[in-house]
Design a protein around this motif. Structure first.
Motif, PDB file in Angstrom:
ATOM      1  N   ILE A  52     -76.669 -55.117  56.937  1.00 15.46           N
ATOM      2  CA  ILE A  52     -76.368 -54.563  56.148  1.00 15.46           C
ATOM      3  C   ILE A  52     -76.213 -52.984  56.602  1.00 15.46           C
ATOM      4  O   ILE A  52     -76.466 -52.333  57.881  1.00 15.46           O
ATOM      5  N   THR A  53     -75.932 -51.482  55.509  1.00 17.87           N
ATOM      6  CA  THR A  53     -75.663 -50.924  55.971  1.00 17.87           C
ATOM      7  C   THR A  53     -75.877 -49.639  54.635  1.00 17.87           C
ATOM      8  O   THR A  53     -75.907 -49.672  52.995  1.00 17.87           O
ATOM      9  N   LEU A  54     -77.070 -49.062  55.021  1.00 20.28           N
ATOM     10  CA  LEU A  54     -77.536 -47.934  53.578  1.00 20.28           C
ATOM     11  C   LEU A  54     -76.912 -47.335  53.735  1.00 20.28           C
ATOM     12  O   LEU A  54     -76.314 -46.861  52.340  1.00 20.28           O
ATOM     13  N   ARG A  62     -80.348 -55.688  59.538  1.00 19.63           N
ATOM     14  CA  ARG A  62     -80.738 -56.820  59.211  1.00 19.63           C
ATOM     15  C   ARG A  62     -82.095 -57.753  58.658  1.00 19.63           C
ATOM     16  O   ARG A  62     -82.534 -56.397  58.067  1.00 19.63           O
ATOM     17  N   HIS A  63     -80.945 -58.404  58.210  1.00 19.63           N
ATOM     18  CA  HIS A  63     -82.269 -58.300  56.336  1.00 19.63           C
ATOM     19  C   HIS A  63     -82.245 -59.833  56.279  1.00 19.63           C
ATOM     20  O   HIS A  63     -81.601 -60.876  56.678  1.00 19.63           O
ATOM     21  N   ASP A  64     -83.813 -60.438  56.468  1.00 21.77           N
ATOM     22  CA  ASP A  64     -83.271 -62.143  55.379  1.00 21.77           C
ATOM     23  C   ASP A  64     -84.406 -62.138  54.881  1.00 21.77           C
ATOM     24  O   ASP A  64     -85.207 -60.929  54.073  1.00 21.77           O
ATOM     25  N   LEU A  65     -84.739 -63.366  54.245  1.00 15.15           N
ATOM     26  CA  LEU A  65     -84.979 -64.024  53.307  1.00 15.15           C
ATOM     27  C   LEU A  65     -86.265 -65.376  53.814  1.00 15.15           C
ATOM     28  O   LEU A  65     -85.362 -65.932  54.230  1.00 15.15           O
ATOM     29  N   ALA A  66     -87.282 -64.426  53.360  1.00 17.07           N
ATOM     30  CA  ALA A  66     -88.204 -66.766  54.640  1.00 17.07           C
ATOM     31  C   ALA A  66     -88.845 -67.064  53.104  1.00 17.07           C
ATOM     32  O   ALA A  66     -89.206 -66.800  53.116  1.00 17.07           O
ATOM     33  N   LEU A  67     -88.921 -68.503  53.029  1.00 20.04           N
ATOM     34  CA  LEU A  67     -88.844 -69.006  51.390  1.00 20.04           C
ATOM     35  C   LEU A  67     -90.091 -69.841  52.050  1.00 20.04           C
ATOM     36  O   LEU A  67     -89.829 -71.007  53.535  1.00 20.04           O
ATOM     37  N   LEU A  81     -86.319 -56.460  56.731  1.00 19.35           N
ATOM     38  CA  LEU A  81     -85.574 -55.706  57.213  1.00 19.35           C
ATOM     39  C   LEU A  81     -85.622 -54.429  58.934  1.00 19.35           C
ATOM     40  O   LEU A  81     -86.832 -54.464  58.876  1.00 19.35           O
ATOM     41  N   GLY A  82     -84.869 -55.046  59.457  1.00 20.37           N
ATOM     42  CA  GLY A  82     -85.115 -54.196  61.032  1.00 20.37           C
ATOM     43  C   GLY A  82     -83.498 -53.901  61.730  1.00 20.37           C
ATOM     44  O   GLY A  82     -83.324 -54.338  61.341  1.00 20.37           O
ATOM     45  N   THR A  83     -83.627 -53.705  62.458  1.00 19.61           N
ATOM     46  CA  THR A  83     -82.637 -53.407  63.423  1.00 19.61           C
ATOM     47  C   THR A  83     -82.746 -53.827  64.692  1.00 19.61           C
ATOM     48  O   THR A  83     -80.708 -54.032  64.943  1.00 19.61           O
ATOM     49  N   GLU A  84     -83.409 -54.681  64.755  1.00 23.14           N
ATOM     50  CA  GLU A  84     -83.281 -56.341  66.071  1.00 23.14           C
ATOM     51  C   GLU A  84     -82.518 -56.861  65.268  1.00 23.14           C
ATOM     52  O   GLU A  84     -82.631 -57.227  63.938  1.00 23.14           O
ATOM     53  N   GLU A  85     -82.023 -58.185  66.322  1.00 21.66           N
ATOM     54  CA  GLU A  85     -81.791 -59.375  65.995  1.00 21.66           C
ATOM     55  C   GLU A  85     -82.750 -59.932  65.153  1.00 21.66           C
ATOM     56  O   GLU A  85     -83.204 -60.988  64.935  1.00 21.66           O
ATOM     57  N   ARG A  86     -83.775 -59.621  66.476  1.00 19.61           N
ATOM     58  CA  ARG A  86     -85.176 -61.158  65.657  1.00 19.61           C
ATOM     59  C   ARG A  86     -85.786 -60.055  64.781  1.00 19.61           C
ATOM     60  O   ARG A  86     -86.631 -59.310  65.187  1.00 19.61           O
ATOM     61  N   LEU A  87     -85.831 -60.468  63.768  1.00 22.09           N
ATOM     62  CA  LEU A  87     -87.141 -60.053  62.726  1.00 22.09           C
ATOM     63  C   LEU A  87     -87.466 -60.171  62.874  1.00 22.09           C
ATOM     64  O   LEU A  87     -88.383 -60.651  61.850  1.00 22.09           O
ATOM     65  N   ASN A  88     -88.765 -59.839  63.562  1.00 20.77           N
ATOM     66  CA  ASN A  88     -90.396 -59.891  63.416  1.00 20.77           C
ATOM     67  C   ASN A  88     -90.978 -58.191  63.137  1.00 20.77           C
ATOM     68  O   ASN A  88     -90.795 -57.686  63.939  1.00 20.77           O
ATOM     69  N   VAL A  89     -91.851 -58.509  62.282  1.00 25.08           N
ATOM     70  CA  VAL A  89     -92.367 -57.214  62.159  1.00 25.08           C
ATOM     71  C   VAL A  89     -93.419 -57.453  62.776  1.00 25.08           C
ATOM     72  O   VAL A  89     -93.585 -55.561  62.914  1.00 25.08           O
ATOM     73  N   ALA A  90     -94.578 -57.511  64.293  1.00 24.31           N
ATOM     74  CA  ALA A  90     -94.851 -56.887  64.931  1.00 24.31           C
ATOM     75  C   ALA A  90     -93.848 -56.317  65.795  1.00 24.31           C
ATOM     76  O   ALA A  90     -94.442 -55.656  66.394  1.00 24.31           O
ATOM     77  N   ARG A  91     -92.602 -56.347  65.819  1.00 18.68           N
ATOM     78  CA  ARG A  91     -91.606 -55.194  66.230  1.00 18.68           C
ATOM     79  C   ARG A  91     -91.102 -54.417  66.045  1.00 18.68           C
ATOM     80  O   ARG A  91     -92.019 -53.259  65.145  1.00 18.68           O
TER      81      ARG A  91
END
Length: 100
Positions: A52-54, A62-67, A81-91
């Protein structure tokens, strides 16, 4: 070599994740798959997070939703929401509220 991901159960901060497309050696990937099968890791098919572009002129995010489900019932939800392909909060991923 696969482009899927292997995830160690009860791991945190992405330390126990092996992403197939990041492994350049076929023998190393096979070793990771063998370990994952023996230890009953989660095998995840690749599913790229949508972009997405804000604001015009800024990098897309990148944006994801985990259930999460327990015994067939929704037990938890989060979004990142993040800039990397891997959306990991530690990154670089950032958690966002989800309203149900």
């Amino acid at each position: 070599m696969s482009v899927g991901a292997l995830k160690c159960p009860l791991d945190t901060r992405g330390r126990g994740v092996v992403v197939g497309k990041e492994v350049t050696d076929a023998a190393a990937w096979q070793q990771a798959v063998t370990r994952a099968l023996a230890q009953r890791w989660l095998v995840q098919e690749p599913c790229p997070a949508p972009r997405i572009t804000l604001n015009p002129g800024t990098p897309s995010l990148r944006h994801d939703l985990a259930l999460g489900a327990t015994d067939g019932h929704l037990a938890g939800v989060f979004s990142r929401l993040g800039t990397e392909e891997r959306l990991n909060v530690a990154r670089s991923g950032q958690l966002h509220a989800v309203y149900l």
